[in-house]
Design a protein around this motif. Structure first.
Motif, PDB file in Angstrom:
ATOM      1  N   PRO A 182       0.782  -1.234   0.000  1.00 52.42           N
ATOM      2  CA  PRO A 182       0.000   0.000   0.000  1.00 52.42           C
ATOM      3  C   PRO A 182       0.814   1.285   0.000  1.00 52.42           C
ATOM      4  CG  PRO A 182       0.115  -0.861   2.214  1.00 52.42           C
ATOM      5  CD  PRO A 182       0.830  -1.852   1.349  1.00 52.42           C
ATOM      6  N   LEU A 183       2.139   1.198  -0.186  1.00 45.60           N
ATOM      7  CA  LEU A 183       2.954   2.401  -0.244  1.00 45.60           C
ATOM      8  C   LEU A 183       2.787   3.106  -1.581  1.00 45.60           C
ATOM      9  CD1 LEU A 183       6.241   0.955   1.303  1.00 45.60           C
ATOM     10  CD2 LEU A 183       4.593   2.448   2.444  1.00 45.60           C
TER      11      LEU A 183
ATOM     12  N   SER B 113     -15.007   3.226   7.314  1.00 46.42           N
ATOM     13  CA  SER B 113     -14.836   1.779   7.435  1.00 46.42           C
ATOM     14  C   SER B 113     -14.283   1.432   8.816  1.00 46.42           C
ATOM     15  CB  SER B 113     -13.893   1.261   6.350  1.00 46.42           C
ATOM     16  OG  SER B 113     -14.433   1.500   5.063  1.00 46.42           O
ATOM     17  N   PRO B 114     -14.368   0.164   9.221  1.00 47.60           N
ATOM     18  CA  PRO B 114     -13.809  -0.239  10.512  1.00 47.60           C
ATOM     19  C   PRO B 114     -12.299  -0.048  10.557  1.00 47.60           C
ATOM     20  CG  PRO B 114     -15.315  -1.916   9.659  1.00 47.60           C
ATOM     21  CD  PRO B 114     -15.087  -0.945   8.552  1.00 47.60           C
ATOM     22  N   ARG B 115     -11.790   0.198  11.754  1.00 48.43           N
ATOM     23  CA  ARG B 115     -10.341   0.336  11.950  1.00 48.43           C
ATOM     24  C   ARG B 115      -9.662  -0.997  11.699  1.00 48.43           C
ATOM     25  NH1 ARG B 115     -10.385   1.554  17.045  1.00 48.43           N
ATOM     26  NH2 ARG B 115      -9.775  -0.501  17.839  1.00 48.43           N
ATOM     27  N   GLY B 116      -8.571  -0.958  10.942  1.00 46.84           N
ATOM     28  CA  GLY B 116      -7.789  -2.158  10.687  1.00 46.84           C
ATOM     29  C   GLY B 116      -6.322  -1.878  10.937  1.00 46.84           C
ATOM     30  N   ILE B 117      -5.470  -2.787  10.502  1.00 47.83           N
ATOM     31  CA  ILE B 117      -4.028  -2.626  10.675  1.00 47.83           C
ATOM     32  C   ILE B 117      -3.345  -2.743   9.319  1.00 47.83           C
ATOM     33  CG2 ILE B 117      -1.934  -3.658  11.645  1.00 47.83           C
ATOM     34  CD1 ILE B 117      -3.480  -4.348  14.134  1.00 47.83           C
ATOM     35  N   MET B 118      -2.547  -1.737   8.967  1.00 51.10           N
ATOM     36  CA  MET B 118      -1.742  -1.744   7.753  1.00 51.10           C
ATOM     37  C   MET B 118      -0.363  -2.295   8.082  1.00 51.10           C
ATOM     38  SD  MET B 118      -0.520   1.444   5.307  1.00 51.10           S
ATOM     39  CE  MET B 118      -2.156   1.893   4.744  1.00 51.10           C
ATOM     40  N   GLU B 119       0.049  -3.320   7.350  1.00 50.96           N
ATOM     41  CA  GLU B 119       1.334  -3.965   7.596  1.00 50.96           C
ATOM     42  C   GLU B 119       2.361  -3.486   6.580  1.00 50.96           C
ATOM     43  OE1 GLU B 119       0.843  -8.168   7.841  1.00 50.96           O
ATOM     44  OE2 GLU B 119      -0.819  -8.034   9.279  1.00 50.96           O
ATOM     45  N   LEU B 120       3.481  -2.980   7.088  1.00 49.17           N
ATOM     46  CA  LEU B 120       4.533  -2.406   6.239  1.00 49.17           C
ATOM     47  C   LEU B 120       5.885  -3.003   6.620  1.00 49.17           C
ATOM     48  CD1 LEU B 120       3.383   1.322   6.419  1.00 49.17           C
ATOM     49  CD2 LEU B 120       3.002  -0.257   4.522  1.00 49.17           C
ATOM     50  N   ARG B 121       6.038  -4.278   6.339  1.00 49.08           N
ATOM     51  CA  ARG B 121       7.286  -4.978   6.661  1.00 49.08           C
ATOM     52  C   ARG B 121       7.616  -4.868   8.145  1.00 49.08           C
ATOM     53  NH1 ARG B 121      11.434  -4.044   1.540  1.00 49.08           N
ATOM     54  NH2 ARG B 121      10.064  -4.904  -0.079  1.00 49.08           N
TER      55      ARG B 121
END
Length: 337
Positions: free
Chosen positions: A133-134, A209-217
């Motif tokens: 997503p970067l 939208s609901p809160r989620g977690i973005m994973e960036l390595r």
């Protein structure tokens, strides 16, 4: 500007807009074609639209074909940031929060480096190789510039639909499960999400939208997508002023006084004026802007690596200093340092 000037920005649809200089600037939103939006953190530019002499749209990840193959990492002599300067600013912020002037604000620490050669081609190439997503972004005039891989979309507008996000709350990737229940990080994220929703509620129908977690390595962030069905036309300039800076990078509440104070703290700590500022592009009427974070700024062979942290009443100096280092380490890893 030099004929060596070039700008690029990843778009949300797996394409990248590339512009070649010399650029000319204007205060008018271009009605057709392509242009870049550049401003400083305080939005003081009177001509923020940069129109390239020529431009092209490439598949995402293709900018290295223009710049040449991704070079070997640069050698850099890094100088660690001064903890005492940040501690002083942190104490001033904490006092201002206790006095009720702020609920949250975002100081920035910079790490400086000295290179042996001009870095533009190398840093632009490394930035351009990031994956979603970067969003890859960059600009250089040959001698100075900036480049990065930002996880934060300020907003995009296509037709009558505006898309934005709240991105705040940070942890190491291995602490993902702890982040999910961390009350301080959740509270910081909610400050940002609720503020964005409030700033958009009078121009259309807002869907959060609901809160989620973005994973960036190596790191993870809380992430909340927000979408607006606009009631009518809103110019990119007016939307930038409405949304920038969100409390992810700016003060809450956002007033002229709190912005001036934050900019004063940023300057005391040596923050580049473009760090955390909007960097965007318009292409045939569709506008897309990211927040210029997770990047490097340079002038000649001097390199600056900024990172910010959200400070609220529950923040602690040691934890914030650790978060700043975590973010800088992630940027260094992205650029091969």
């Amino acid at each position: 500007m030099s004929s060596e000037s070039i700008a690029f920005l990843d778009l949300p649809d797996e394409r990248t807009l590339v512009g070649y200089g010399p650029f000319h600037t204007t205060n008018l939103v271009p009605k057709s074609g392509a242009a870049f939006y550049r401003n400083d953190f305080g939005l003081t530019s009177t001509e923020p639209w940069w129109i390239p002499e020529r431009w092209e749209v490439l598949p995402r990840g293709s900018v290295t074909g223009i710049l040449g193959e991704v070079p070997s990492p640069l050698a850099c002599a890094w100088e660690a940031p001064d903890a005492s300067e940040f501690a002083t600013v942190f104490q001033e912020i904490s006092a201002a929060i206790r006095a009720g002037a702020f609920e949250k604000t975002v100081p920035v620490v910079v790490e400086r480096g000295q290179l042996e050669e001009l870095p533009a081609q190398t840093l632009l190439s490394w930035a351009s190789t990031c994956e979603a997503p970067l969003f890859a972004y960059g600009f250089t005039d040959g001698e100075s510039g900036f480049a990065g891989s930002s996880p934060e979309r300020l907003f995009s507008v296509s037709g009558s639909v505006l898309k934005t996000m709240a991105l705040a709350g940070t942890a190491r990737a291995e602490e993902r499960d702890v982040l999910a229940v961390d009350e301080k990080e959740i509270r910081e994220h909610e400050y940002v999400a609720q503020s964005i929703v409030a700033k958009l509620s009078d121009i259309g129908n807002v869907r959060r939208s609901p809160r989620g977690i973005m994973e960036l390595r190596s790191i993870v962030h809380f992430h909340t997508p927000i979408e607006v069905e606009l009631s009518g036309y809103e110019s990119p300039d007016s939307l930038v002023k409405r949304l920038h800076p969100t409390p992810a990078l700016g003060p809450l509440p956002r007033t002229r006084e709190t912005m001036d104070q934050l900019i004063s703290w940023r300057r005391r700590l040596g923050t580049p004026e473009g760090f955390g500022a909007p960097f965007g592009a318009i292409l045939d009427g569709e506008f897309h802007a990211i927040v210029a974070i997770r990047g490097l700024w340079w002038s000649g062979t001097e390199l600056i690596l900024p990172a910010g942290c959200g400070v609220i009443e529950a923040s602690r100096l040691v934890n914030e200093w650790r978060e700043l280092r975590l973010k800088r380490e992630a940027v260094k890893a992205r650029f091969g340092f």
